[in-house]
Design a protein around this motif. Structure first.
Motif, PDB file in Angstrom:
ATOM      1  N   ARG A   6       0.827  -1.200   0.000  1.00 44.20           N
ATOM      2  CA  ARG A   6       0.000   0.000   0.000  1.00 44.20           C
ATOM      3  C   ARG A   6       0.866   1.257   0.000  1.00 44.20           C
ATOM      4  O   ARG A   6       2.009   1.239   0.476  1.00 44.20           O
ATOM      5  N   ILE A   7       0.277   2.319  -0.506  1.00 41.89           N
ATOM      6  CA  ILE A   7       0.970   3.602  -0.613  1.00 41.89           C
ATOM      7  C   ILE A   7       0.050   4.707  -0.100  1.00 41.89           C
ATOM      8  O   ILE A   7      -1.077   4.857  -0.582  1.00 41.89           O
ATOM      9  N   TYR A   8       0.509   5.450   0.889  1.00 40.31           N
ATOM     10  CA  TYR A   8      -0.166   6.673   1.310  1.00 40.31           C
ATOM     11  C   TYR A   8       0.502   7.837   0.586  1.00 40.31           C
ATOM     12  O   TYR A   8       1.711   8.032   0.695  1.00 40.31           O
ATOM     13  N   ARG A 142      13.478  -5.803  -8.478  1.00 38.22           N
ATOM     14  CA  ARG A 142      12.449  -4.777  -8.661  1.00 38.22           C
ATOM     15  C   ARG A 142      11.103  -5.462  -8.831  1.00 38.22           C
ATOM     16  O   ARG A 142      10.361  -5.217  -9.776  1.00 38.22           O
ATOM     17  N   ASN A 143      10.795  -6.326  -7.895  1.00 38.96           N
ATOM     18  CA  ASN A 143       9.575  -7.129  -7.965  1.00 38.96           C
ATOM     19  C   ASN A 143       8.389  -6.467  -7.263  1.00 38.96           C
ATOM     20  O   ASN A 143       7.246  -6.796  -7.537  1.00 38.96           O
ATOM     21  N   GLY A 144       8.695  -5.575  -6.344  1.00 38.02           N
ATOM     22  CA  GLY A 144       7.621  -4.853  -5.702  1.00 38.02           C
ATOM     23  C   GLY A 144       7.175  -5.425  -4.371  1.00 38.02           C
ATOM     24  O   GLY A 144       7.847  -6.257  -3.773  1.00 38.02           O
ATOM     25  N   PHE A 145       5.990  -4.976  -3.977  1.00 38.32           N
ATOM     26  CA  PHE A 145       5.434  -5.088  -2.639  1.00 38.32           C
ATOM     27  C   PHE A 145       6.235  -4.172  -1.706  1.00 38.32           C
ATOM     28  O   PHE A 145       7.392  -3.820  -1.964  1.00 38.32           O
ATOM     29  N   GLY A 146       5.606  -3.793  -0.650  1.00 34.67           N
ATOM     30  CA  GLY A 146       6.172  -2.836   0.279  1.00 34.67           C
ATOM     31  C   GLY A 146       5.134  -1.772   0.605  1.00 34.67           C
ATOM     32  O   GLY A 146       3.965  -1.862   0.196  1.00 34.67           O
ATOM     33  N   GLU A 147       5.565  -0.750   1.334  1.00 36.84           N
ATOM     34  CA  GLU A 147       4.643   0.299   1.769  1.00 36.84           C
ATOM     35  C   GLU A 147       5.336   1.658   1.718  1.00 36.84           C
ATOM     36  O   GLU A 147       6.549   1.749   1.949  1.00 36.84           O
ATOM     37  N   VAL A 148       4.549   2.690   1.465  1.00 38.02           N
ATOM     38  CA  VAL A 148       5.058   4.063   1.414  1.00 38.02           C
ATOM     39  C   VAL A 148       4.265   4.930   2.392  1.00 38.02           C
ATOM     40  O   VAL A 148       3.035   4.852   2.454  1.00 38.02           O
ATOM     41  N   ASN A 149       5.005   5.756   3.114  1.00 41.89           N
ATOM     42  CA  ASN A 149       4.446   6.685   4.100  1.00 41.89           C
ATOM     43  C   ASN A 149       3.632   5.977   5.174  1.00 41.89           C
ATOM     44  O   ASN A 149       2.493   6.338   5.490  1.00 41.89           O
TER      45      ASN A 149
END
Length: 229
Positions: A6-8, A142-149
């Motif tokens: 998810r990304i905030y 550079r596969n992704g998943f993770g979180e921002v803010n």
């Protein structure tokens, strides 16, 4: 909402003038002003000896994967400090010259990376402050998943998106935006007191540490006037 994916886009922003005065204060004094619990572990160190200050734009990534770092650089505001929690993984670099060059175009304020970098020569010569926990020539996935803010944790130190982070050659301090005024006031006082004490030590013939002996007395420390055998 998908935890871990998810990304905030936003966090609470404050006027940089509210924390600009931290630029004149050593990180050590800021840490002391926060009851000695504001500083990140010292294994996160400066890679190019530039002072860092700004609000934290946080990124949490899987070990060795930097897909979201590209997103962060493209979406952070000028002056933001991108804080990347890669869980301290040292076998793959999360950041190098390509991302550094992209960050310069976006006027990013700096990077704090709980993980490795590569292209050290380019980073060392750059005027963008970079702090990291290690160096590795191995490239990232550079596969992704993770979180921002979202809140990130580096060696037990929680960094919230929007926290003010200050870095120098001795380390990094983290100050929540609602604590800025009180921490700044105390840090200035500590700095002034230390400067006065150093001046006093240099000018006097003897070190004046009566308080040490008083503390030992209060602790009932036994001082033995005899040869140890």
């Amino acid at each position: 909402m998908s935890v871990g994916n998810r990304i905030y886009k936003k966090f609470k922003r404050i006027d940089p003038s509210l924390y600009a005065d931290f630029n004149d204060i050593p990180v050590a004094n800021i840490g002391d002003a926060s009851m000695k619990i504001a500083c990140v572990d010292s294994h996160i160190r400066s890679m190019n000896h530039h002072r860092l200050i700004g609000q934290a734009y946080t990124v949490r990534v899987p070990e060795g994967d930097n897909l979201l770092v590209f997103y962060a650089i493209d979406n952070a505001s000028a002056g933001d400090i991108i804080v990347i929690d890669g869980d301290g993984y040292s076998q793959r670099a999360l950041f190098g010259e390509i991302l550094l060059t992209m960050a310069k175009k976006k006027n990013i304020g700096g990077f704090i990376i709980n993980g490795a970098i590569r292209d050290y020569d380019a980073i060392e010569k750059s005027d963008i402050p970079v702090f990291a926990s290690g160096i590795s020539p191995n490239g990232p996935y550079r596969n992704g998943f993770g979180e921002v803010n979202v809140p990130v944790v580096i060696d037990g130190k929680v960094i919230q998106p929007g926290d003010v982070v200050i870095g120098d050659d001795e380390g990094i301090a983290v100050v929540a935006f609602h604590d800025i005024e009180s921490v700044l006031k105390e840090a200035k006082k500590i700095k002034e007191n230390e400067e006065a004490l150093l001046k006093k030590i240099k000018e006097n013939d003897e070190n004046q540490i009566d308080w040490v002996y008083q503390k030992l007395k209060d602790l009932n420390c036994e001082i033995i006037d005899d040869v140890y055998e």
